[in-house]
Design a protein around this motif. Structure first.
Motif, short mmCIF file in Angstrom:
data_model
loop_
_atom_site.label_atom_id
_atom_site.label_comp_id
_atom_site.label_asym_id
_atom_site.label_seq_id
_atom_site.Cartn_x
_atom_site.Cartn_y
_atom_site.Cartn_z
N ALA A 1 18.84 -17.72 -42.26
CA ALA A 1 19.58 -18.42 -41.20
C ALA A 1 18.72 -19.51 -40.59
O ALA A 1 19.23 -20.60 -40.23
N LEU A 2 17.41 -19.25 -40.45
CA LEU A 2 16.51 -20.26 -39.90
C LEU A 2 16.48 -21.50 -40.79
O LEU A 2 16.52 -22.63 -40.30
N GLY A 3 16.41 -21.32 -42.11
CA GLY A 3 16.40 -22.46 -43.02
C GLY A 3 17.69 -23.27 -42.94
O GLY A 3 17.67 -24.52 -42.95
N MET A 4 18.84 -22.59 -42.87
CA MET A 4 20.11 -23.30 -42.77
C MET A 4 20.20 -24.07 -41.45
O MET A 4 20.70 -25.21 -41.41
N THR A 5 19.69 -23.48 -40.37
CA THR A 5 19.71 -24.17 -39.08
C THR A 5 18.80 -25.39 -39.09
O THR A 5 19.13 -26.44 -38.52
N LEU A 6 17.66 -25.29 -39.75
CA LEU A 6 16.77 -26.45 -39.86
C LEU A 6 17.43 -27.58 -40.65
O LEU A 6 17.29 -28.77 -40.30
N ASP A 7 18.11 -27.24 -41.71
CA ASP A 7 18.82 -28.28 -42.48
C ASP A 7 19.85 -28.99 -41.61
O ASP A 7 19.98 -30.23 -41.65
N GLU A 8 20.60 -28.22 -40.83
CA GLU A 8 21.61 -28.81 -39.97
C GLU A 8 20.95 -29.68 -38.89
O GLU A 8 21.45 -30.78 -38.57
N ALA A 9 19.84 -29.19 -38.33
CA ALA A 9 19.14 -30.00 -37.32
C ALA A 9 18.60 -31.28 -37.92
O ALA A 9 18.61 -32.35 -37.26
N THR A 10 18.14 -31.26 -39.14
CA THR A 10 17.63 -32.46 -39.81
C THR A 10 18.74 -33.50 -39.96
O THR A 10 18.52 -34.71 -39.78
N ARG A 11 19.94 -33.08 -40.30
CA ARG A 11 21.05 -34.01 -40.47
C ARG A 11 21.48 -34.63 -39.14
O ARG A 11 21.99 -35.75 -39.09
N LEU A 12 21.29 -33.89 -38.07
CA LEU A 12 21.74 -34.38 -36.76
C LEU A 12 20.70 -35.24 -36.04
O LEU A 12 21.01 -35.83 -34.98
N LEU A 13 19.47 -35.33 -36.55
CA LEU A 13 18.43 -36.07 -35.85
C LEU A 13 18.75 -37.54 -35.67
O LEU A 13 18.39 -38.16 -34.66
N ASP A 14 19.42 -38.17 -36.64
CA ASP A 14 19.64 -39.62 -36.60
C ASP A 14 20.77 -40.03 -35.67
O ASP A 14 20.73 -41.12 -35.09
N HIS A 15 21.83 -39.17 -35.50
CA HIS A 15 22.98 -39.62 -34.73
C HIS A 15 23.36 -38.68 -33.58
O HIS A 15 24.23 -39.04 -32.77
N ASP A 16 22.75 -37.50 -33.46
CA ASP A 16 23.08 -36.59 -32.35
C ASP A 16 21.82 -35.83 -31.96
O ASP A 16 21.64 -34.65 -32.29
N LEU A 17 20.96 -36.52 -31.22
CA LEU A 17 19.67 -35.94 -30.88
C LEU A 17 19.79 -34.71 -29.98
O LEU A 17 19.08 -33.71 -30.19
N PRO A 18 20.65 -34.67 -28.97
CA PRO A 18 20.77 -33.44 -28.15
C PRO A 18 21.18 -32.22 -28.96
O PRO A 18 20.66 -31.11 -28.75
N ALA A 19 22.15 -32.39 -29.89
CA ALA A 19 22.58 -31.25 -30.71
C ALA A 19 21.44 -30.78 -31.61
O ALA A 19 21.24 -29.58 -31.82
N ALA A 20 20.67 -31.74 -32.16
CA ALA A 20 19.54 -31.37 -33.01
C ALA A 20 18.49 -30.60 -32.20
O ALA A 20 17.89 -29.62 -32.69
N ARG A 21 18.25 -31.06 -30.95
CA ARG A 21 17.29 -30.37 -30.10
C ARG A 21 17.75 -28.93 -29.81
O ARG A 21 16.94 -27.98 -29.81
N ALA A 22 19.06 -28.74 -29.59
CA ALA A 22 19.59 -27.39 -29.34
C ALA A 22 19.40 -26.49 -30.56
O ALA A 22 19.05 -25.30 -30.45
N LEU A 23 19.62 -27.08 -31.74
CA LEU A 23 19.44 -26.30 -32.96
C LEU A 23 17.98 -25.92 -33.16
O LEU A 23 17.65 -24.81 -33.64
N LEU A 24 17.08 -26.82 -32.81
CA LEU A 24 15.65 -26.51 -32.94
C LEU A 24 15.25 -25.39 -31.98
O LEU A 24 14.41 -24.54 -32.32
#
Length: 439
Positions: free
Chosen positions: A256-279
């Protein structure tokens, strides 16, 4: 039941000291001196059957005569354990009678090749001339002493000149008083001698009645084979548990941690708050995975056990328990790691049983190491009635069986419950450390 368990049970049933115990031992010595005649009779029956083998009658007489002798020798083995705590390992059962024609003949031939049968016969030949005579010494002293103390004062005048009691000439009042005192001395000496004679008789009987070396060797091999199978079963079950815990715990969280990291990586460029929450979620998941791994390692080998030894590890168990647990440890340094591990998990199982089933508010744990044996006692003041054949205690016995360990449970209904665990082992350090604690 192993021989060590039998030995512990015999020690628990050992007679209590005091005048009642001395009188009981005196009666037992008298009983042994009289039953020597019965032993001689059983041995004579067997000898007679052996002598009649050439004419055929011995094939009919030997099996029942051997059975009578075996029942008598078994009775002596039980007496040695019950009266003195001396455990005499029994031989294998006598060969049974095969079915079909000629079964009695084949049974007799099997008897002639049975080492236990010849051990019984050797004992029956020697017991009347050795053990029975030895056991007759205390009764002879007591009865002779009673004659001097209770009879001589009243009959010495009737016996006339030449009346000797032992080495005292009883022909006057001073001689009568000397005989009286000597008789009291004989009586007291016979009573005091009875316990020692009983123990000596038990050791002598053990030398004659113990199972042959080949039988003991076969039993040892069977025990080791069973212990090896138990070890393999325990190891397989432990590996399955570790695999299941890894799969359901840390492994699932890491995936689950790996899948969450992948999702956070995709969100870094256009949704920084959501990526920060995932991290932040990744961090929480990693902490939970680390906790799962720590719990898994604790179940395999607790760090406190590896670092501090069995005494401190048991105190750690006491602190984690909701019961009032008192620990008293007197261990000479560190014990072998496998023994410490077996002792730790055994105490954990017994403590868990007390918490679940006993209803006891207080548990006392005592650890000691004497004569090369780790002895652990767990006692609670609960309702009692523990099942010695329950799955938990069976698993505990299987865990300590490879070390020749034993577990003796005393749990009458109404309590209290006392579990005594013994594991033969050597200490790695001569220095003795004693401590106690409360959880």
């Amino acid at each position: 039941m192993t021989m060590r368990q039998v030995d512990m049970a015999a020690r628990d049933n050992r007679r209590r000291p005091g005048i009642r115990g001395v009188l009981a031992d005196f009666g037992r010595c008298q009983q042994l001196s009289l039953t020597g005649l019965a032993v001689s009779g059983a041995g004579s029956l067997v000898i007679g059957a052996l002598l009649l083998l050439p004419v055929g009658a011995g094939f009919l007489l030997l099996p029942p005569a051997a059975a009578v002798l075996r029942r008598m020798s078994d009775r002596y083995r039980c007496r040695a354990a019950r009266w003195t705590g001396t455990v005499v390992s029994p031989p294998r059962p006598l060969p049974p009678r095969p079915a079909g024609v000629g079964g009695r003949r084949r049974q007799t031939l099997a008897l002639l090749g049975d080492a236990g049968f010849w051990h019984d016969l050797r004992w029956a030949w020697a017991e009347p001339w050795t053990g029975a005579l030895l056991a007759s010494v205390p009764p002879a002293l007591v009865w002779y002493g009673l004659f001097g103390a209770a009879v001589q004062p009243f009959v010495w005048r009737l016996l006339g000149d030449g009346n000797w009691y032992a080495f005292v000439l009883v022909d006057s009042t001073p001689g009568m008083l000397a005989a009286l005192l000597l008789g009291l001395g004989f009586t007291a000496g016979g009573l005091r001698l009875a316990p020692a004679v009983l123990r000596l008789h038990a050791r002598w009987s053990g030398r004659l009645l113990a199972a042959p070396y080949t039988t003991e060797l076969v039993r040892r091999i069977e025990h080791l084979a069973g212990s090896r199978a138990d070890v393999l079963d325990v190891q397989a079950a432990e590996l399955r548990r570790i695999e299941r815990d890894l799969h359901d715990g840390a492994q699932a969280r890491l995936v689950a941690l790996g899948m969450t990291l992948d999702e956070a990586t995709r969100l870094l460029d256009h949704d920084l708050p959501a990526a920060r929450a995932l991290l932040h979620e990744v961090r929480a998941t990693s902490e939970r995975a680390l906790q799962d791994l720590r719990e898994l390692v604790h179940g395999v080998l607790p760090p406190v056990l590896a670092d501090r030894g069995l005494g401190d590890a048991v105190r750690s168990l006491a602190l984690d328990s909701h019961l009032d647990v008192h620990v008293a440890a007197a261990l000479p340094g560190r014990l072998p790691a496998p023994v410490e591990s077996a002792g730790y998990f055994a105490v954990a199982e017994l403590l868990a049983n007390a918490a679940k089933h006993s209803g006891a508010p207080e548990v006392r744990i005592r650890l000691g190491h004497t004569a090369g044996v780790l002895r652990v006692t767990v006692a609670d003041d609960g309702r009692g009635g523990a099942d010695p054949d329950g799955s938990g205690l069976r698993g505990l016995r299987r865990r300590i069986a490879p070390f020749d360990g034993t577990l003796v449970l005393h749990s009458p209904r109404g309590g209290p419950t006392t579990a005594t665990l013994e594991i033969p082992c050597a200490s790695s350090l001569p220095k003795t450390s004693s401590s106690s604690g409360t959880g």
